[in-house]
Design an enzyme around this catalytic site. Structure first.
Site, PDB file in Angstrom:
ATOM      1  N   SER A  20     -44.180 131.357  28.409  1.00 38.64           N
ATOM      2  CA  SER A  20     -44.789 131.818  27.149  1.00 38.64           C
ATOM      3  C   SER A  20     -46.260 132.177  27.347  1.00 38.64           C
ATOM      4  O   SER A  20     -46.753 133.184  26.841  1.00 38.64           O
ATOM      5  CB  SER A  20     -44.706 130.712  26.089  1.00 38.64           C
ATOM      6  OG  SER A  20     -43.386 130.468  25.731  1.00 38.64           O
ATOM      7  N   ARG A  24     -48.337 135.991  27.279  1.00 37.18           N
ATOM      8  CA  ARG A  24     -49.493 136.217  26.390  1.00 37.18           C
ATOM      9  C   ARG A  24     -50.738 136.589  27.183  1.00 37.18           C
ATOM     10  O   ARG A  24     -51.568 137.364  26.715  1.00 37.18           O
ATOM     11  CB  ARG A  24     -49.723 134.966  25.527  1.00 37.18           C
ATOM     12  CG  ARG A  24     -48.650 134.828  24.415  1.00 37.18           C
ATOM     13  CD  ARG A  24     -48.522 133.415  23.926  1.00 37.18           C
ATOM     14  NE  ARG A  24     -47.635 133.274  22.780  1.00 37.18           N
ATOM     15  CZ  ARG A  24     -46.302 133.172  22.843  1.00 37.18           C
ATOM     16  NH1 ARG A  24     -45.683 133.232  24.009  1.00 37.18           N
ATOM     17  NH2 ARG A  24     -45.589 133.013  21.738  1.00 37.18           N
ATOM     18  N   ARG A 119     -29.476 140.431  20.476  1.00 35.90           N
ATOM     19  CA  ARG A 119     -30.358 139.460  19.814  1.00 35.90           C
ATOM     20  C   ARG A 119     -30.995 140.040  18.551  1.00 35.90           C
ATOM     21  O   ARG A 119     -31.347 141.214  18.509  1.00 35.90           O
ATOM     22  CB  ARG A 119     -31.409 138.970  20.811  1.00 35.90           C
ATOM     23  CG  ARG A 119     -30.715 138.268  21.982  1.00 35.90           C
ATOM     24  CD  ARG A 119     -31.670 137.631  22.919  1.00 35.90           C
ATOM     25  NE  ARG A 119     -32.360 136.512  22.308  1.00 35.90           N
ATOM     26  CZ  ARG A 119     -33.337 135.836  22.902  1.00 35.90           C
ATOM     27  NH1 ARG A 119     -33.732 136.187  24.104  1.00 35.90           N
ATOM     28  NH2 ARG A 119     -33.915 134.833  22.293  1.00 35.90           N
ATOM     29  N   SER A 164     -40.408 129.983  14.413  1.00 37.11           N
ATOM     30  CA  SER A 164     -40.297 130.788  15.629  1.00 37.11           C
ATOM     31  C   SER A 164     -41.661 131.319  16.016  1.00 37.11           C
ATOM     32  O   SER A 164     -42.301 132.040  15.248  1.00 37.11           O
ATOM     33  CB  SER A 164     -39.329 131.958  15.387  1.00 37.11           C
ATOM     34  OG  SER A 164     -39.608 133.015  16.281  1.00 37.11           O
ATOM     35  N   ASP A 312     -35.820 125.049  23.835  1.00 32.14           N
ATOM     36  CA  ASP A 312     -35.334 125.594  25.109  1.00 32.14           C
ATOM     37  C   ASP A 312     -34.790 124.506  26.040  1.00 32.14           C
ATOM     38  O   ASP A 312     -34.167 124.816  27.060  1.00 32.14           O
ATOM     39  CB  ASP A 312     -36.453 126.358  25.824  1.00 32.14           C
ATOM     40  CG  ASP A 312     -36.825 127.639  25.086  1.00 32.14           C
ATOM     41  OD1 ASP A 312     -36.008 128.121  24.278  1.00 32.14           O
ATOM     42  OD2 ASP A 312     -37.940 128.152  25.315  1.00 32.14           O
ATOM     43  N   LYS A 339     -30.160 132.637  21.219  1.00 26.23           N
ATOM     44  CA  LYS A 339     -30.977 132.658  22.441  1.00 26.23           C
ATOM     45  C   LYS A 339     -30.332 133.618  23.454  1.00 26.23           C
ATOM     46  O   LYS A 339     -29.493 134.425  23.086  1.00 26.23           O
ATOM     47  CB  LYS A 339     -31.120 131.230  22.995  1.00 26.23           C
ATOM     48  CG  LYS A 339     -31.932 130.311  22.069  1.00 26.23           C
ATOM     49  CD  LYS A 339     -33.363 130.785  21.942  1.00 26.23           C
ATOM     50  CE  LYS A 339     -34.154 129.934  20.968  1.00 26.23           C
ATOM     51  NZ  LYS A 339     -35.490 130.480  20.700  1.00 26.23           N
ATOM     52  N   ARG A 343     -26.173 129.337  22.915  1.00 26.55           N
ATOM     53  CA  ARG A 343     -26.273 128.143  23.766  1.00 26.55           C
ATOM     54  C   ARG A 343     -25.474 126.958  23.248  1.00 26.55           C
ATOM     55  O   ARG A 343     -25.312 125.984  23.985  1.00 26.55           O
ATOM     56  CB  ARG A 343     -27.741 127.773  23.998  1.00 26.55           C
ATOM     57  CG  ARG A 343     -28.416 128.723  24.968  1.00 26.55           C
ATOM     58  CD  ARG A 343     -29.816 128.289  25.332  1.00 26.55           C
ATOM     59  NE  ARG A 343     -30.398 129.224  26.292  1.00 26.55           N
ATOM     60  CZ  ARG A 343     -31.696 129.431  26.456  1.00 26.55           C
ATOM     61  NH1 ARG A 343     -32.575 128.751  25.723  1.00 26.55           N
ATOM     62  NH2 ARG A 343     -32.134 130.295  27.346  1.00 26.55           N
ATOM     63  N   ARG A 386     -31.397 129.387  31.631  1.00 28.20           N
ATOM     64  CA  ARG A 386     -31.426 127.937  31.386  1.00 28.20           C
ATOM     65  C   ARG A 386     -30.043 127.302  31.513  1.00 28.20           C
ATOM     66  O   ARG A 386     -29.923 126.134  31.863  1.00 28.20           O
ATOM     67  CB  ARG A 386     -32.059 127.631  30.032  1.00 28.20           C
ATOM     68  CG  ARG A 386     -33.512 128.113  29.957  1.00 28.20           C
ATOM     69  CD  ARG A 386     -34.306 127.443  28.877  1.00 28.20           C
ATOM     70  NE  ARG A 386     -35.443 128.253  28.503  1.00 28.20           N
ATOM     71  CZ  ARG A 386     -36.570 128.363  29.203  1.00 28.20           C
ATOM     72  NH1 ARG A 386     -36.729 127.684  30.315  1.00 28.20           N
ATOM     73  NH2 ARG A 386     -37.555 129.140  28.789  1.00 28.20           N
TER      74      ARG A 386
END
Ligand code: S3P
Length: 428
Positions: A20, A24, A119, A164, A312, A339, A343, A386
């Site tokens: 993340s 950024r 998504r 979110s 996550d 996701k 998941r 993941r």
């Protein structure tokens, strides 16, 4: 890839940079005036997609492994991309970038891989349209490919139905370019890396529990960023260290931002032997070393406020719960369905193949422990990094070896995952 049980895990690893924060650093460096240097950047496929997109908008970015230099020239210097902005598998790239593109005076087209195409994007395109953005896409802007024609934006007061950070960040990045003030309020506080990093780039925000406000027209000034290790990647090693007998693992420089440390709270509640050694020189983002040892675990109930702080990590927590005494209940986590894969479905289907007793629920799952995982089966990441790593960790404790398909997906966030696992189990 065939993997088998390990006897013990010992040693020290440096967890790669936070995904993340890495995204950024590139985006904000591209919007800033001056040279931004980034140390410990995550050179995973997702963050490389972000670099690629901003290069296509004319930003000069040098990347050498985990060292990145962004030669920013201010938000007005971004130029119309000549080809499609391809975000690959990255939800963070597309959603945050939409907030930037919404206010830029040019046309752009954005798409990604098969998973991205499934998504939901309306959660971002709707509030952006309320601000005046011109965005089109399949199903009225719900799915990629999306097209954006820059427009002048007006500040809004947006109450998001879900916690979110991607929604919050997209609206704040549009707010940075909008007339007036933009406020985002969430049901629970999501990760606050955008707020922390925008402040480091000189932007003023006001925050109040679950609300953040930004006034448009502020300029970003280049900054030097150190990216701590990703706690979401560390979580796999915390789990394996707790589950495998005779183990002790030291994880160096892991991010300890309180909006991300839900997995640490859960491990402690499960009774894990986990030591946290915070670093004294944490600046914008706190970090420290984590030491995990083989532990006897007990079941926990997880829901409410903690969910965005560990969303996550739920696949690996589910595996951990198979090794805990009692029934672990995970609820309020319907976001898992949107996701990289659904998941709830992928965790349940793959763990069942290994012999686990686990049930899906409408907003989470129930895991029955303590169980021996038999293994001896073929499982798949389903293209979800993941899920792939959770299965890689599962193989360390199954009675029989397992075959894991589509392990390439792991490159998205942790290209050196199996190298680290082999090093700790002396298999290098
Ligand atoms: C992220 C936010 C979370 C998280 C994702 C990264 C971010 O998604 O699941 O892996 O960098 O802002 P949501 O914002 O959809 O909860």
């Amino acid at each position: 890839m065939k993997r088998e049980k390990v006897q013990a895990l010992n040693g020290e690893i440096h967890i790669p940079g936070d995904k993340s924060i890495s995204h950024r650093s590139v985006m904000f460096g591209a919007l800033a005036k001056g040279t931004t240097t980034v140390k410990n950047f995550l050179p995973g496929a997702d963050c490389l997609s972000t670099i690629d997109c901003f290069r296509k908008m004319g930003v000069r970015i040098e990347q050498n492994g985990s060292d990145v230099v962004i030669h920013g020239n201010g938000i007005d210097s971004l130029s119309e991309p000549e080809s499609l902005l391809d975000v690959g598998n990255s939800g963070t790239t597309i959603r945050l970038m939409l907030g930037i593109l919404a206010g830029r005076p040019f046309y752009s087209a954005v798409a990604g891989d098969e998973s991205i195409a499934k998504r939901p994007m309306k959660r971002v395109t709707e509030p952006l349209k309320q601000m005046g953005a011109k965005i089109d896409g399949r199903a009225g802007g719900e799915f990629t490919p999306l097209s954006v024609s820059g427009a002048s934006l007006k500040g809004i007061d947006y109450v998001s139905p879900v916690a979110s950070a991607q929604i919050k960040s997209a609206v704040l990045l549009a707010g940075l370019q909008a007339e007036g003030t933009t406020t985002v309020t969430e049901p629970h506080k999501s990760r606050d890396h955008t707020e922390r990093m925008l402040s480091a780039f000189g932007v003023k925000l006001s925050e109040d529990q679950t609300s953040v406000s930004i006034t448009g027209g502020q300029k970003l000034t280049a900054a030097d960023i150190f990216v701590p290790g990703d706690i979401s990647s560390a979580a796999f090693f915390l789990a394996v260290g707790a589950m495998v007998p005779n183990s002790k693992i030291i994880l160096k420089n892991v991010g300890l931002n309180p909006t991300r440390t839900g997995v640490i709270d859960v491990l402690k509640n499960m009774g894990a032997k986990l030591e946290i050694k915070p670093s004294a020189d944490s600046s914008a983002e706190p970090y420290g070393d984590l030491v995990i040892e083989t532990s006897s675990l007990k079941a926990v109930e997880i829901g409410g406020d903690i969910i965005p702080r560990l969303i996550d990590e739920i696949p690996i927590i589910a595996l951990l719960a198979t090794q805990a005494e009692g029934t672990t209940v995970i609820k309020d986590a319907a976001e898992l369905k949107v996701k990289e894969t659904n998941r709830i479905d992928t965790v349940v289907s793959e763990l069942r193949k290994l012999g686990a007793e686990i049930e899906p629920t409408a907003d989470g799952m129930k895991v029955y422990g303590k169980q021996t995982l038999k293994g001896g089966a073929t499982v798949s990441s389903h293209g979800d990094h993941r899920i792939g790593m959770m299965l890689g960790i599962a193989s360390c404790i199954t009675e029989e070896p397992i075959e894991i398909e589509q392990t390439d997906a792991i490159h998205v966030s942790y290209p050196t995952f199996f190298k680290h696992l082999n090093k700790l189990s002396n298999k290098s």
